[in-house]
Design a protein around this motif. Structure first.
Motif, PDB file in Angstrom:
ATOM      1  N   LEU A   5      -0.052  16.657   0.590  1.00  0.00           N
ATOM      2  CA  LEU A   5       0.231  15.857  -0.613  1.00  0.00           C
ATOM      3  C   LEU A   5      -0.684  14.644  -0.710  1.00  0.00           C
ATOM      4  O   LEU A   5      -0.995  14.189  -1.809  1.00  0.00           O
ATOM      5  CB  LEU A   5       1.691  15.426  -0.630  1.00  0.00           C
ATOM      6  N   ALA A   6      -1.135  14.114   0.424  1.00  0.00           N
ATOM      7  CA  ALA A   6      -2.058  12.974   0.390  1.00  0.00           C
ATOM      8  C   ALA A   6      -3.451  13.403  -0.070  1.00  0.00           C
ATOM      9  O   ALA A   6      -4.188  12.603  -0.637  1.00  0.00           O
ATOM     10  CB  ALA A   6      -2.143  12.329   1.769  1.00  0.00           C
ATOM     11  N   LEU A   7      -3.811  14.644   0.145  1.00  0.00           N
ATOM     12  CA  LEU A   7      -5.144  15.115  -0.222  1.00  0.00           C
ATOM     13  C   LEU A   7      -5.240  15.591  -1.668  1.00  0.00           C
ATOM     14  O   LEU A   7      -6.337  15.761  -2.196  1.00  0.00           O
ATOM     15  CB  LEU A   7      -5.574  16.248   0.712  1.00  0.00           C
ATOM     16  N   ILE A   8      -4.101  15.808  -2.335  1.00  0.00           N
ATOM     17  CA  ILE A   8      -4.119  16.357  -3.693  1.00  0.00           C
ATOM     18  C   ILE A   8      -4.632  15.366  -4.742  1.00  0.00           C
ATOM     19  O   ILE A   8      -5.492  15.722  -5.543  1.00  0.00           O
ATOM     20  CB  ILE A   8      -2.719  16.893  -4.068  1.00  0.00           C
ATOM     21  N   PRO A   9      -4.150  14.107  -4.774  1.00  0.00           N
ATOM     22  CA  PRO A   9      -4.633  13.220  -5.839  1.00  0.00           C
ATOM     23  C   PRO A   9      -6.094  12.817  -5.612  1.00  0.00           C
ATOM     24  O   PRO A   9      -6.792  13.431  -4.822  1.00  0.00           O
ATOM     25  CB  PRO A   9      -3.699  12.016  -5.761  1.00  0.00           C
ATOM     26  N   LYS A  10      -6.523  11.802  -6.297  1.00  0.00           N
ATOM     27  CA  LYS A  10      -7.921  11.389  -6.144  1.00  0.00           C
ATOM     28  C   LYS A  10      -8.222  11.123  -4.670  1.00  0.00           C
ATOM     29  O   LYS A  10      -7.423  10.533  -3.947  1.00  0.00           O
ATOM     30  CB  LYS A  10      -8.211  10.155  -6.991  1.00  0.00           C
ATOM     31  N   SER A  11      -9.359  11.582  -4.250  1.00  0.00           N
ATOM     32  CA  SER A  11      -9.669  11.502  -2.826  1.00  0.00           C
ATOM     33  C   SER A  11     -10.754  10.464  -2.566  1.00  0.00           C
ATOM     34  O   SER A  11     -11.877  10.597  -3.020  1.00  0.00           O
ATOM     35  CB  SER A  11     -10.098  12.869  -2.295  1.00  0.00           C
ATOM     36  N   THR A  12     -10.348   9.452  -1.820  1.00  0.00           N
ATOM     37  CA  THR A  12     -11.318   8.483  -1.314  1.00  0.00           C
ATOM     38  C   THR A  12     -11.516   8.778   0.170  1.00  0.00           C
ATOM     39  O   THR A  12     -10.846   9.644   0.737  1.00  0.00           O
ATOM     40  CB  THR A  12     -10.813   7.035  -1.508  1.00  0.00           C
ATOM     41  N   THR A  13     -12.402   8.065   0.773  1.00  0.00           N
ATOM     42  CA  THR A  13     -12.691   8.310   2.186  1.00  0.00           C
ATOM     43  C   THR A  13     -11.465   8.102   3.057  1.00  0.00           C
ATOM     44  O   THR A  13     -11.174   8.895   3.955  1.00  0.00           O
ATOM     45  CB  THR A  13     -13.821   7.380   2.662  1.00  0.00           C
ATOM     46  N   TYR A  14     -10.721   7.035   2.791  1.00  0.00           N
ATOM     47  CA  TYR A  14      -9.561   6.726   3.628  1.00  0.00           C
ATOM     48  C   TYR A  14      -8.416   7.719   3.422  1.00  0.00           C
ATOM     49  O   TYR A  14      -7.704   8.046   4.369  1.00  0.00           O
ATOM     50  CB  TYR A  14      -9.084   5.301   3.352  1.00  0.00           C
ATOM     51  N   ILE A  15      -8.254   8.203   2.208  1.00  0.00           N
ATOM     52  CA  ILE A  15      -7.202   9.191   1.958  1.00  0.00           C
ATOM     53  C   ILE A  15      -7.531  10.501   2.670  1.00  0.00           C
ATOM     54  O   ILE A  15      -6.669  11.137   3.276  1.00  0.00           O
ATOM     55  CB  ILE A  15      -7.003   9.404   0.448  1.00  0.00           C
ATOM     56  N   VAL A  16      -8.811  10.894   2.613  1.00  0.00           N
ATOM     57  CA  VAL A  16      -9.215  12.123   3.300  1.00  0.00           C
ATOM     58  C   VAL A  16      -9.043  11.968   4.808  1.00  0.00           C
ATOM     59  O   VAL A  16      -8.539  12.876   5.493  1.00  0.00           O
ATOM     60  CB  VAL A  16     -10.671  12.492   2.938  1.00  0.00           C
ATOM     61  N   LEU A  17      -9.428  10.811   5.351  1.00  0.00           N
ATOM     62  CA  LEU A  17      -9.242  10.573   6.785  1.00  0.00           C
ATOM     63  C   LEU A  17      -7.764  10.609   7.172  1.00  0.00           C
ATOM     64  O   LEU A  17      -7.391  11.172   8.201  1.00  0.00           O
ATOM     65  CB  LEU A  17      -9.854   9.230   7.189  1.00  0.00           C
ATOM     66  N   GLY A  18      -6.917  10.014   6.353  1.00  0.00           N
ATOM     67  CA  GLY A  18      -5.481  10.038   6.620  1.00  0.00           C
ATOM     68  C   GLY A  18      -4.918  11.448   6.584  1.00  0.00           C
ATOM     69  O   GLY A  18      -4.104  11.830   7.429  1.00  0.00           O
ATOM     70  N   GLY A  19      -5.352  12.239   5.614  1.00  0.00           N
ATOM     71  CA  GLY A  19      -4.903  13.621   5.528  1.00  0.00           C
ATOM     72  C   GLY A  19      -5.358  14.453   6.712  1.00  0.00           C
ATOM     73  O   GLY A  19      -4.594  15.245   7.270  1.00  0.00           O
TER      74      GLY A  19
END
Length: 96
Positions: free
Chosen positions: A44-58
């Motif tokens: 669910l964290a990877l579905i919305p707009k993806s920034t570097t930190y969101i991708v790393l968190g996912g």
């Protein structure tokens, strides 16, 4: 006149062998539920707009879920091959 038998000492359930096995089974279930939760949150964290930190968190969430599944598998394997605990009848150096 018969003498009364001494009462056997009872241990609390959590310190008995059956209690330890039951807690290990609960730990396996806990690891698998945690892994499913982490996978859900990571996807669910990877579905919305993806920034570097969101991708790393996912990605870190997915890696953590893999570690949870490995933890559950290792505990299950311990239960399967050694269900009664680490009890040994004799020391290893006495066999030689």
């Amino acid at each position: 006149m018969p003498t009364p038998k001494p009462k056997a000492q009872s241990r609390p359930f959590c310190f008995s062998v059956k209690g330890q096995v039951k807690m290990l089974r609960l730990d396996v279930i806990n690891s698998l539920v945690t892994a499913v939760f982490l996978i859900t949150v990571s996807i669910l964290a990877l579905i919305p707009k993806s920034t570097t930190y969101i991708v790393l968190g996912g990605v870190f969430g997915l890696v953590a879920s893999v570690f949870c599944m490995a933890d559950g598998a290792l505990i299950y394997r311990k239960l399967l091959f050694n269900p009664s605990g680490p009890y040994q009848k004799s020391a290893a150096h006495d066999k030689f």
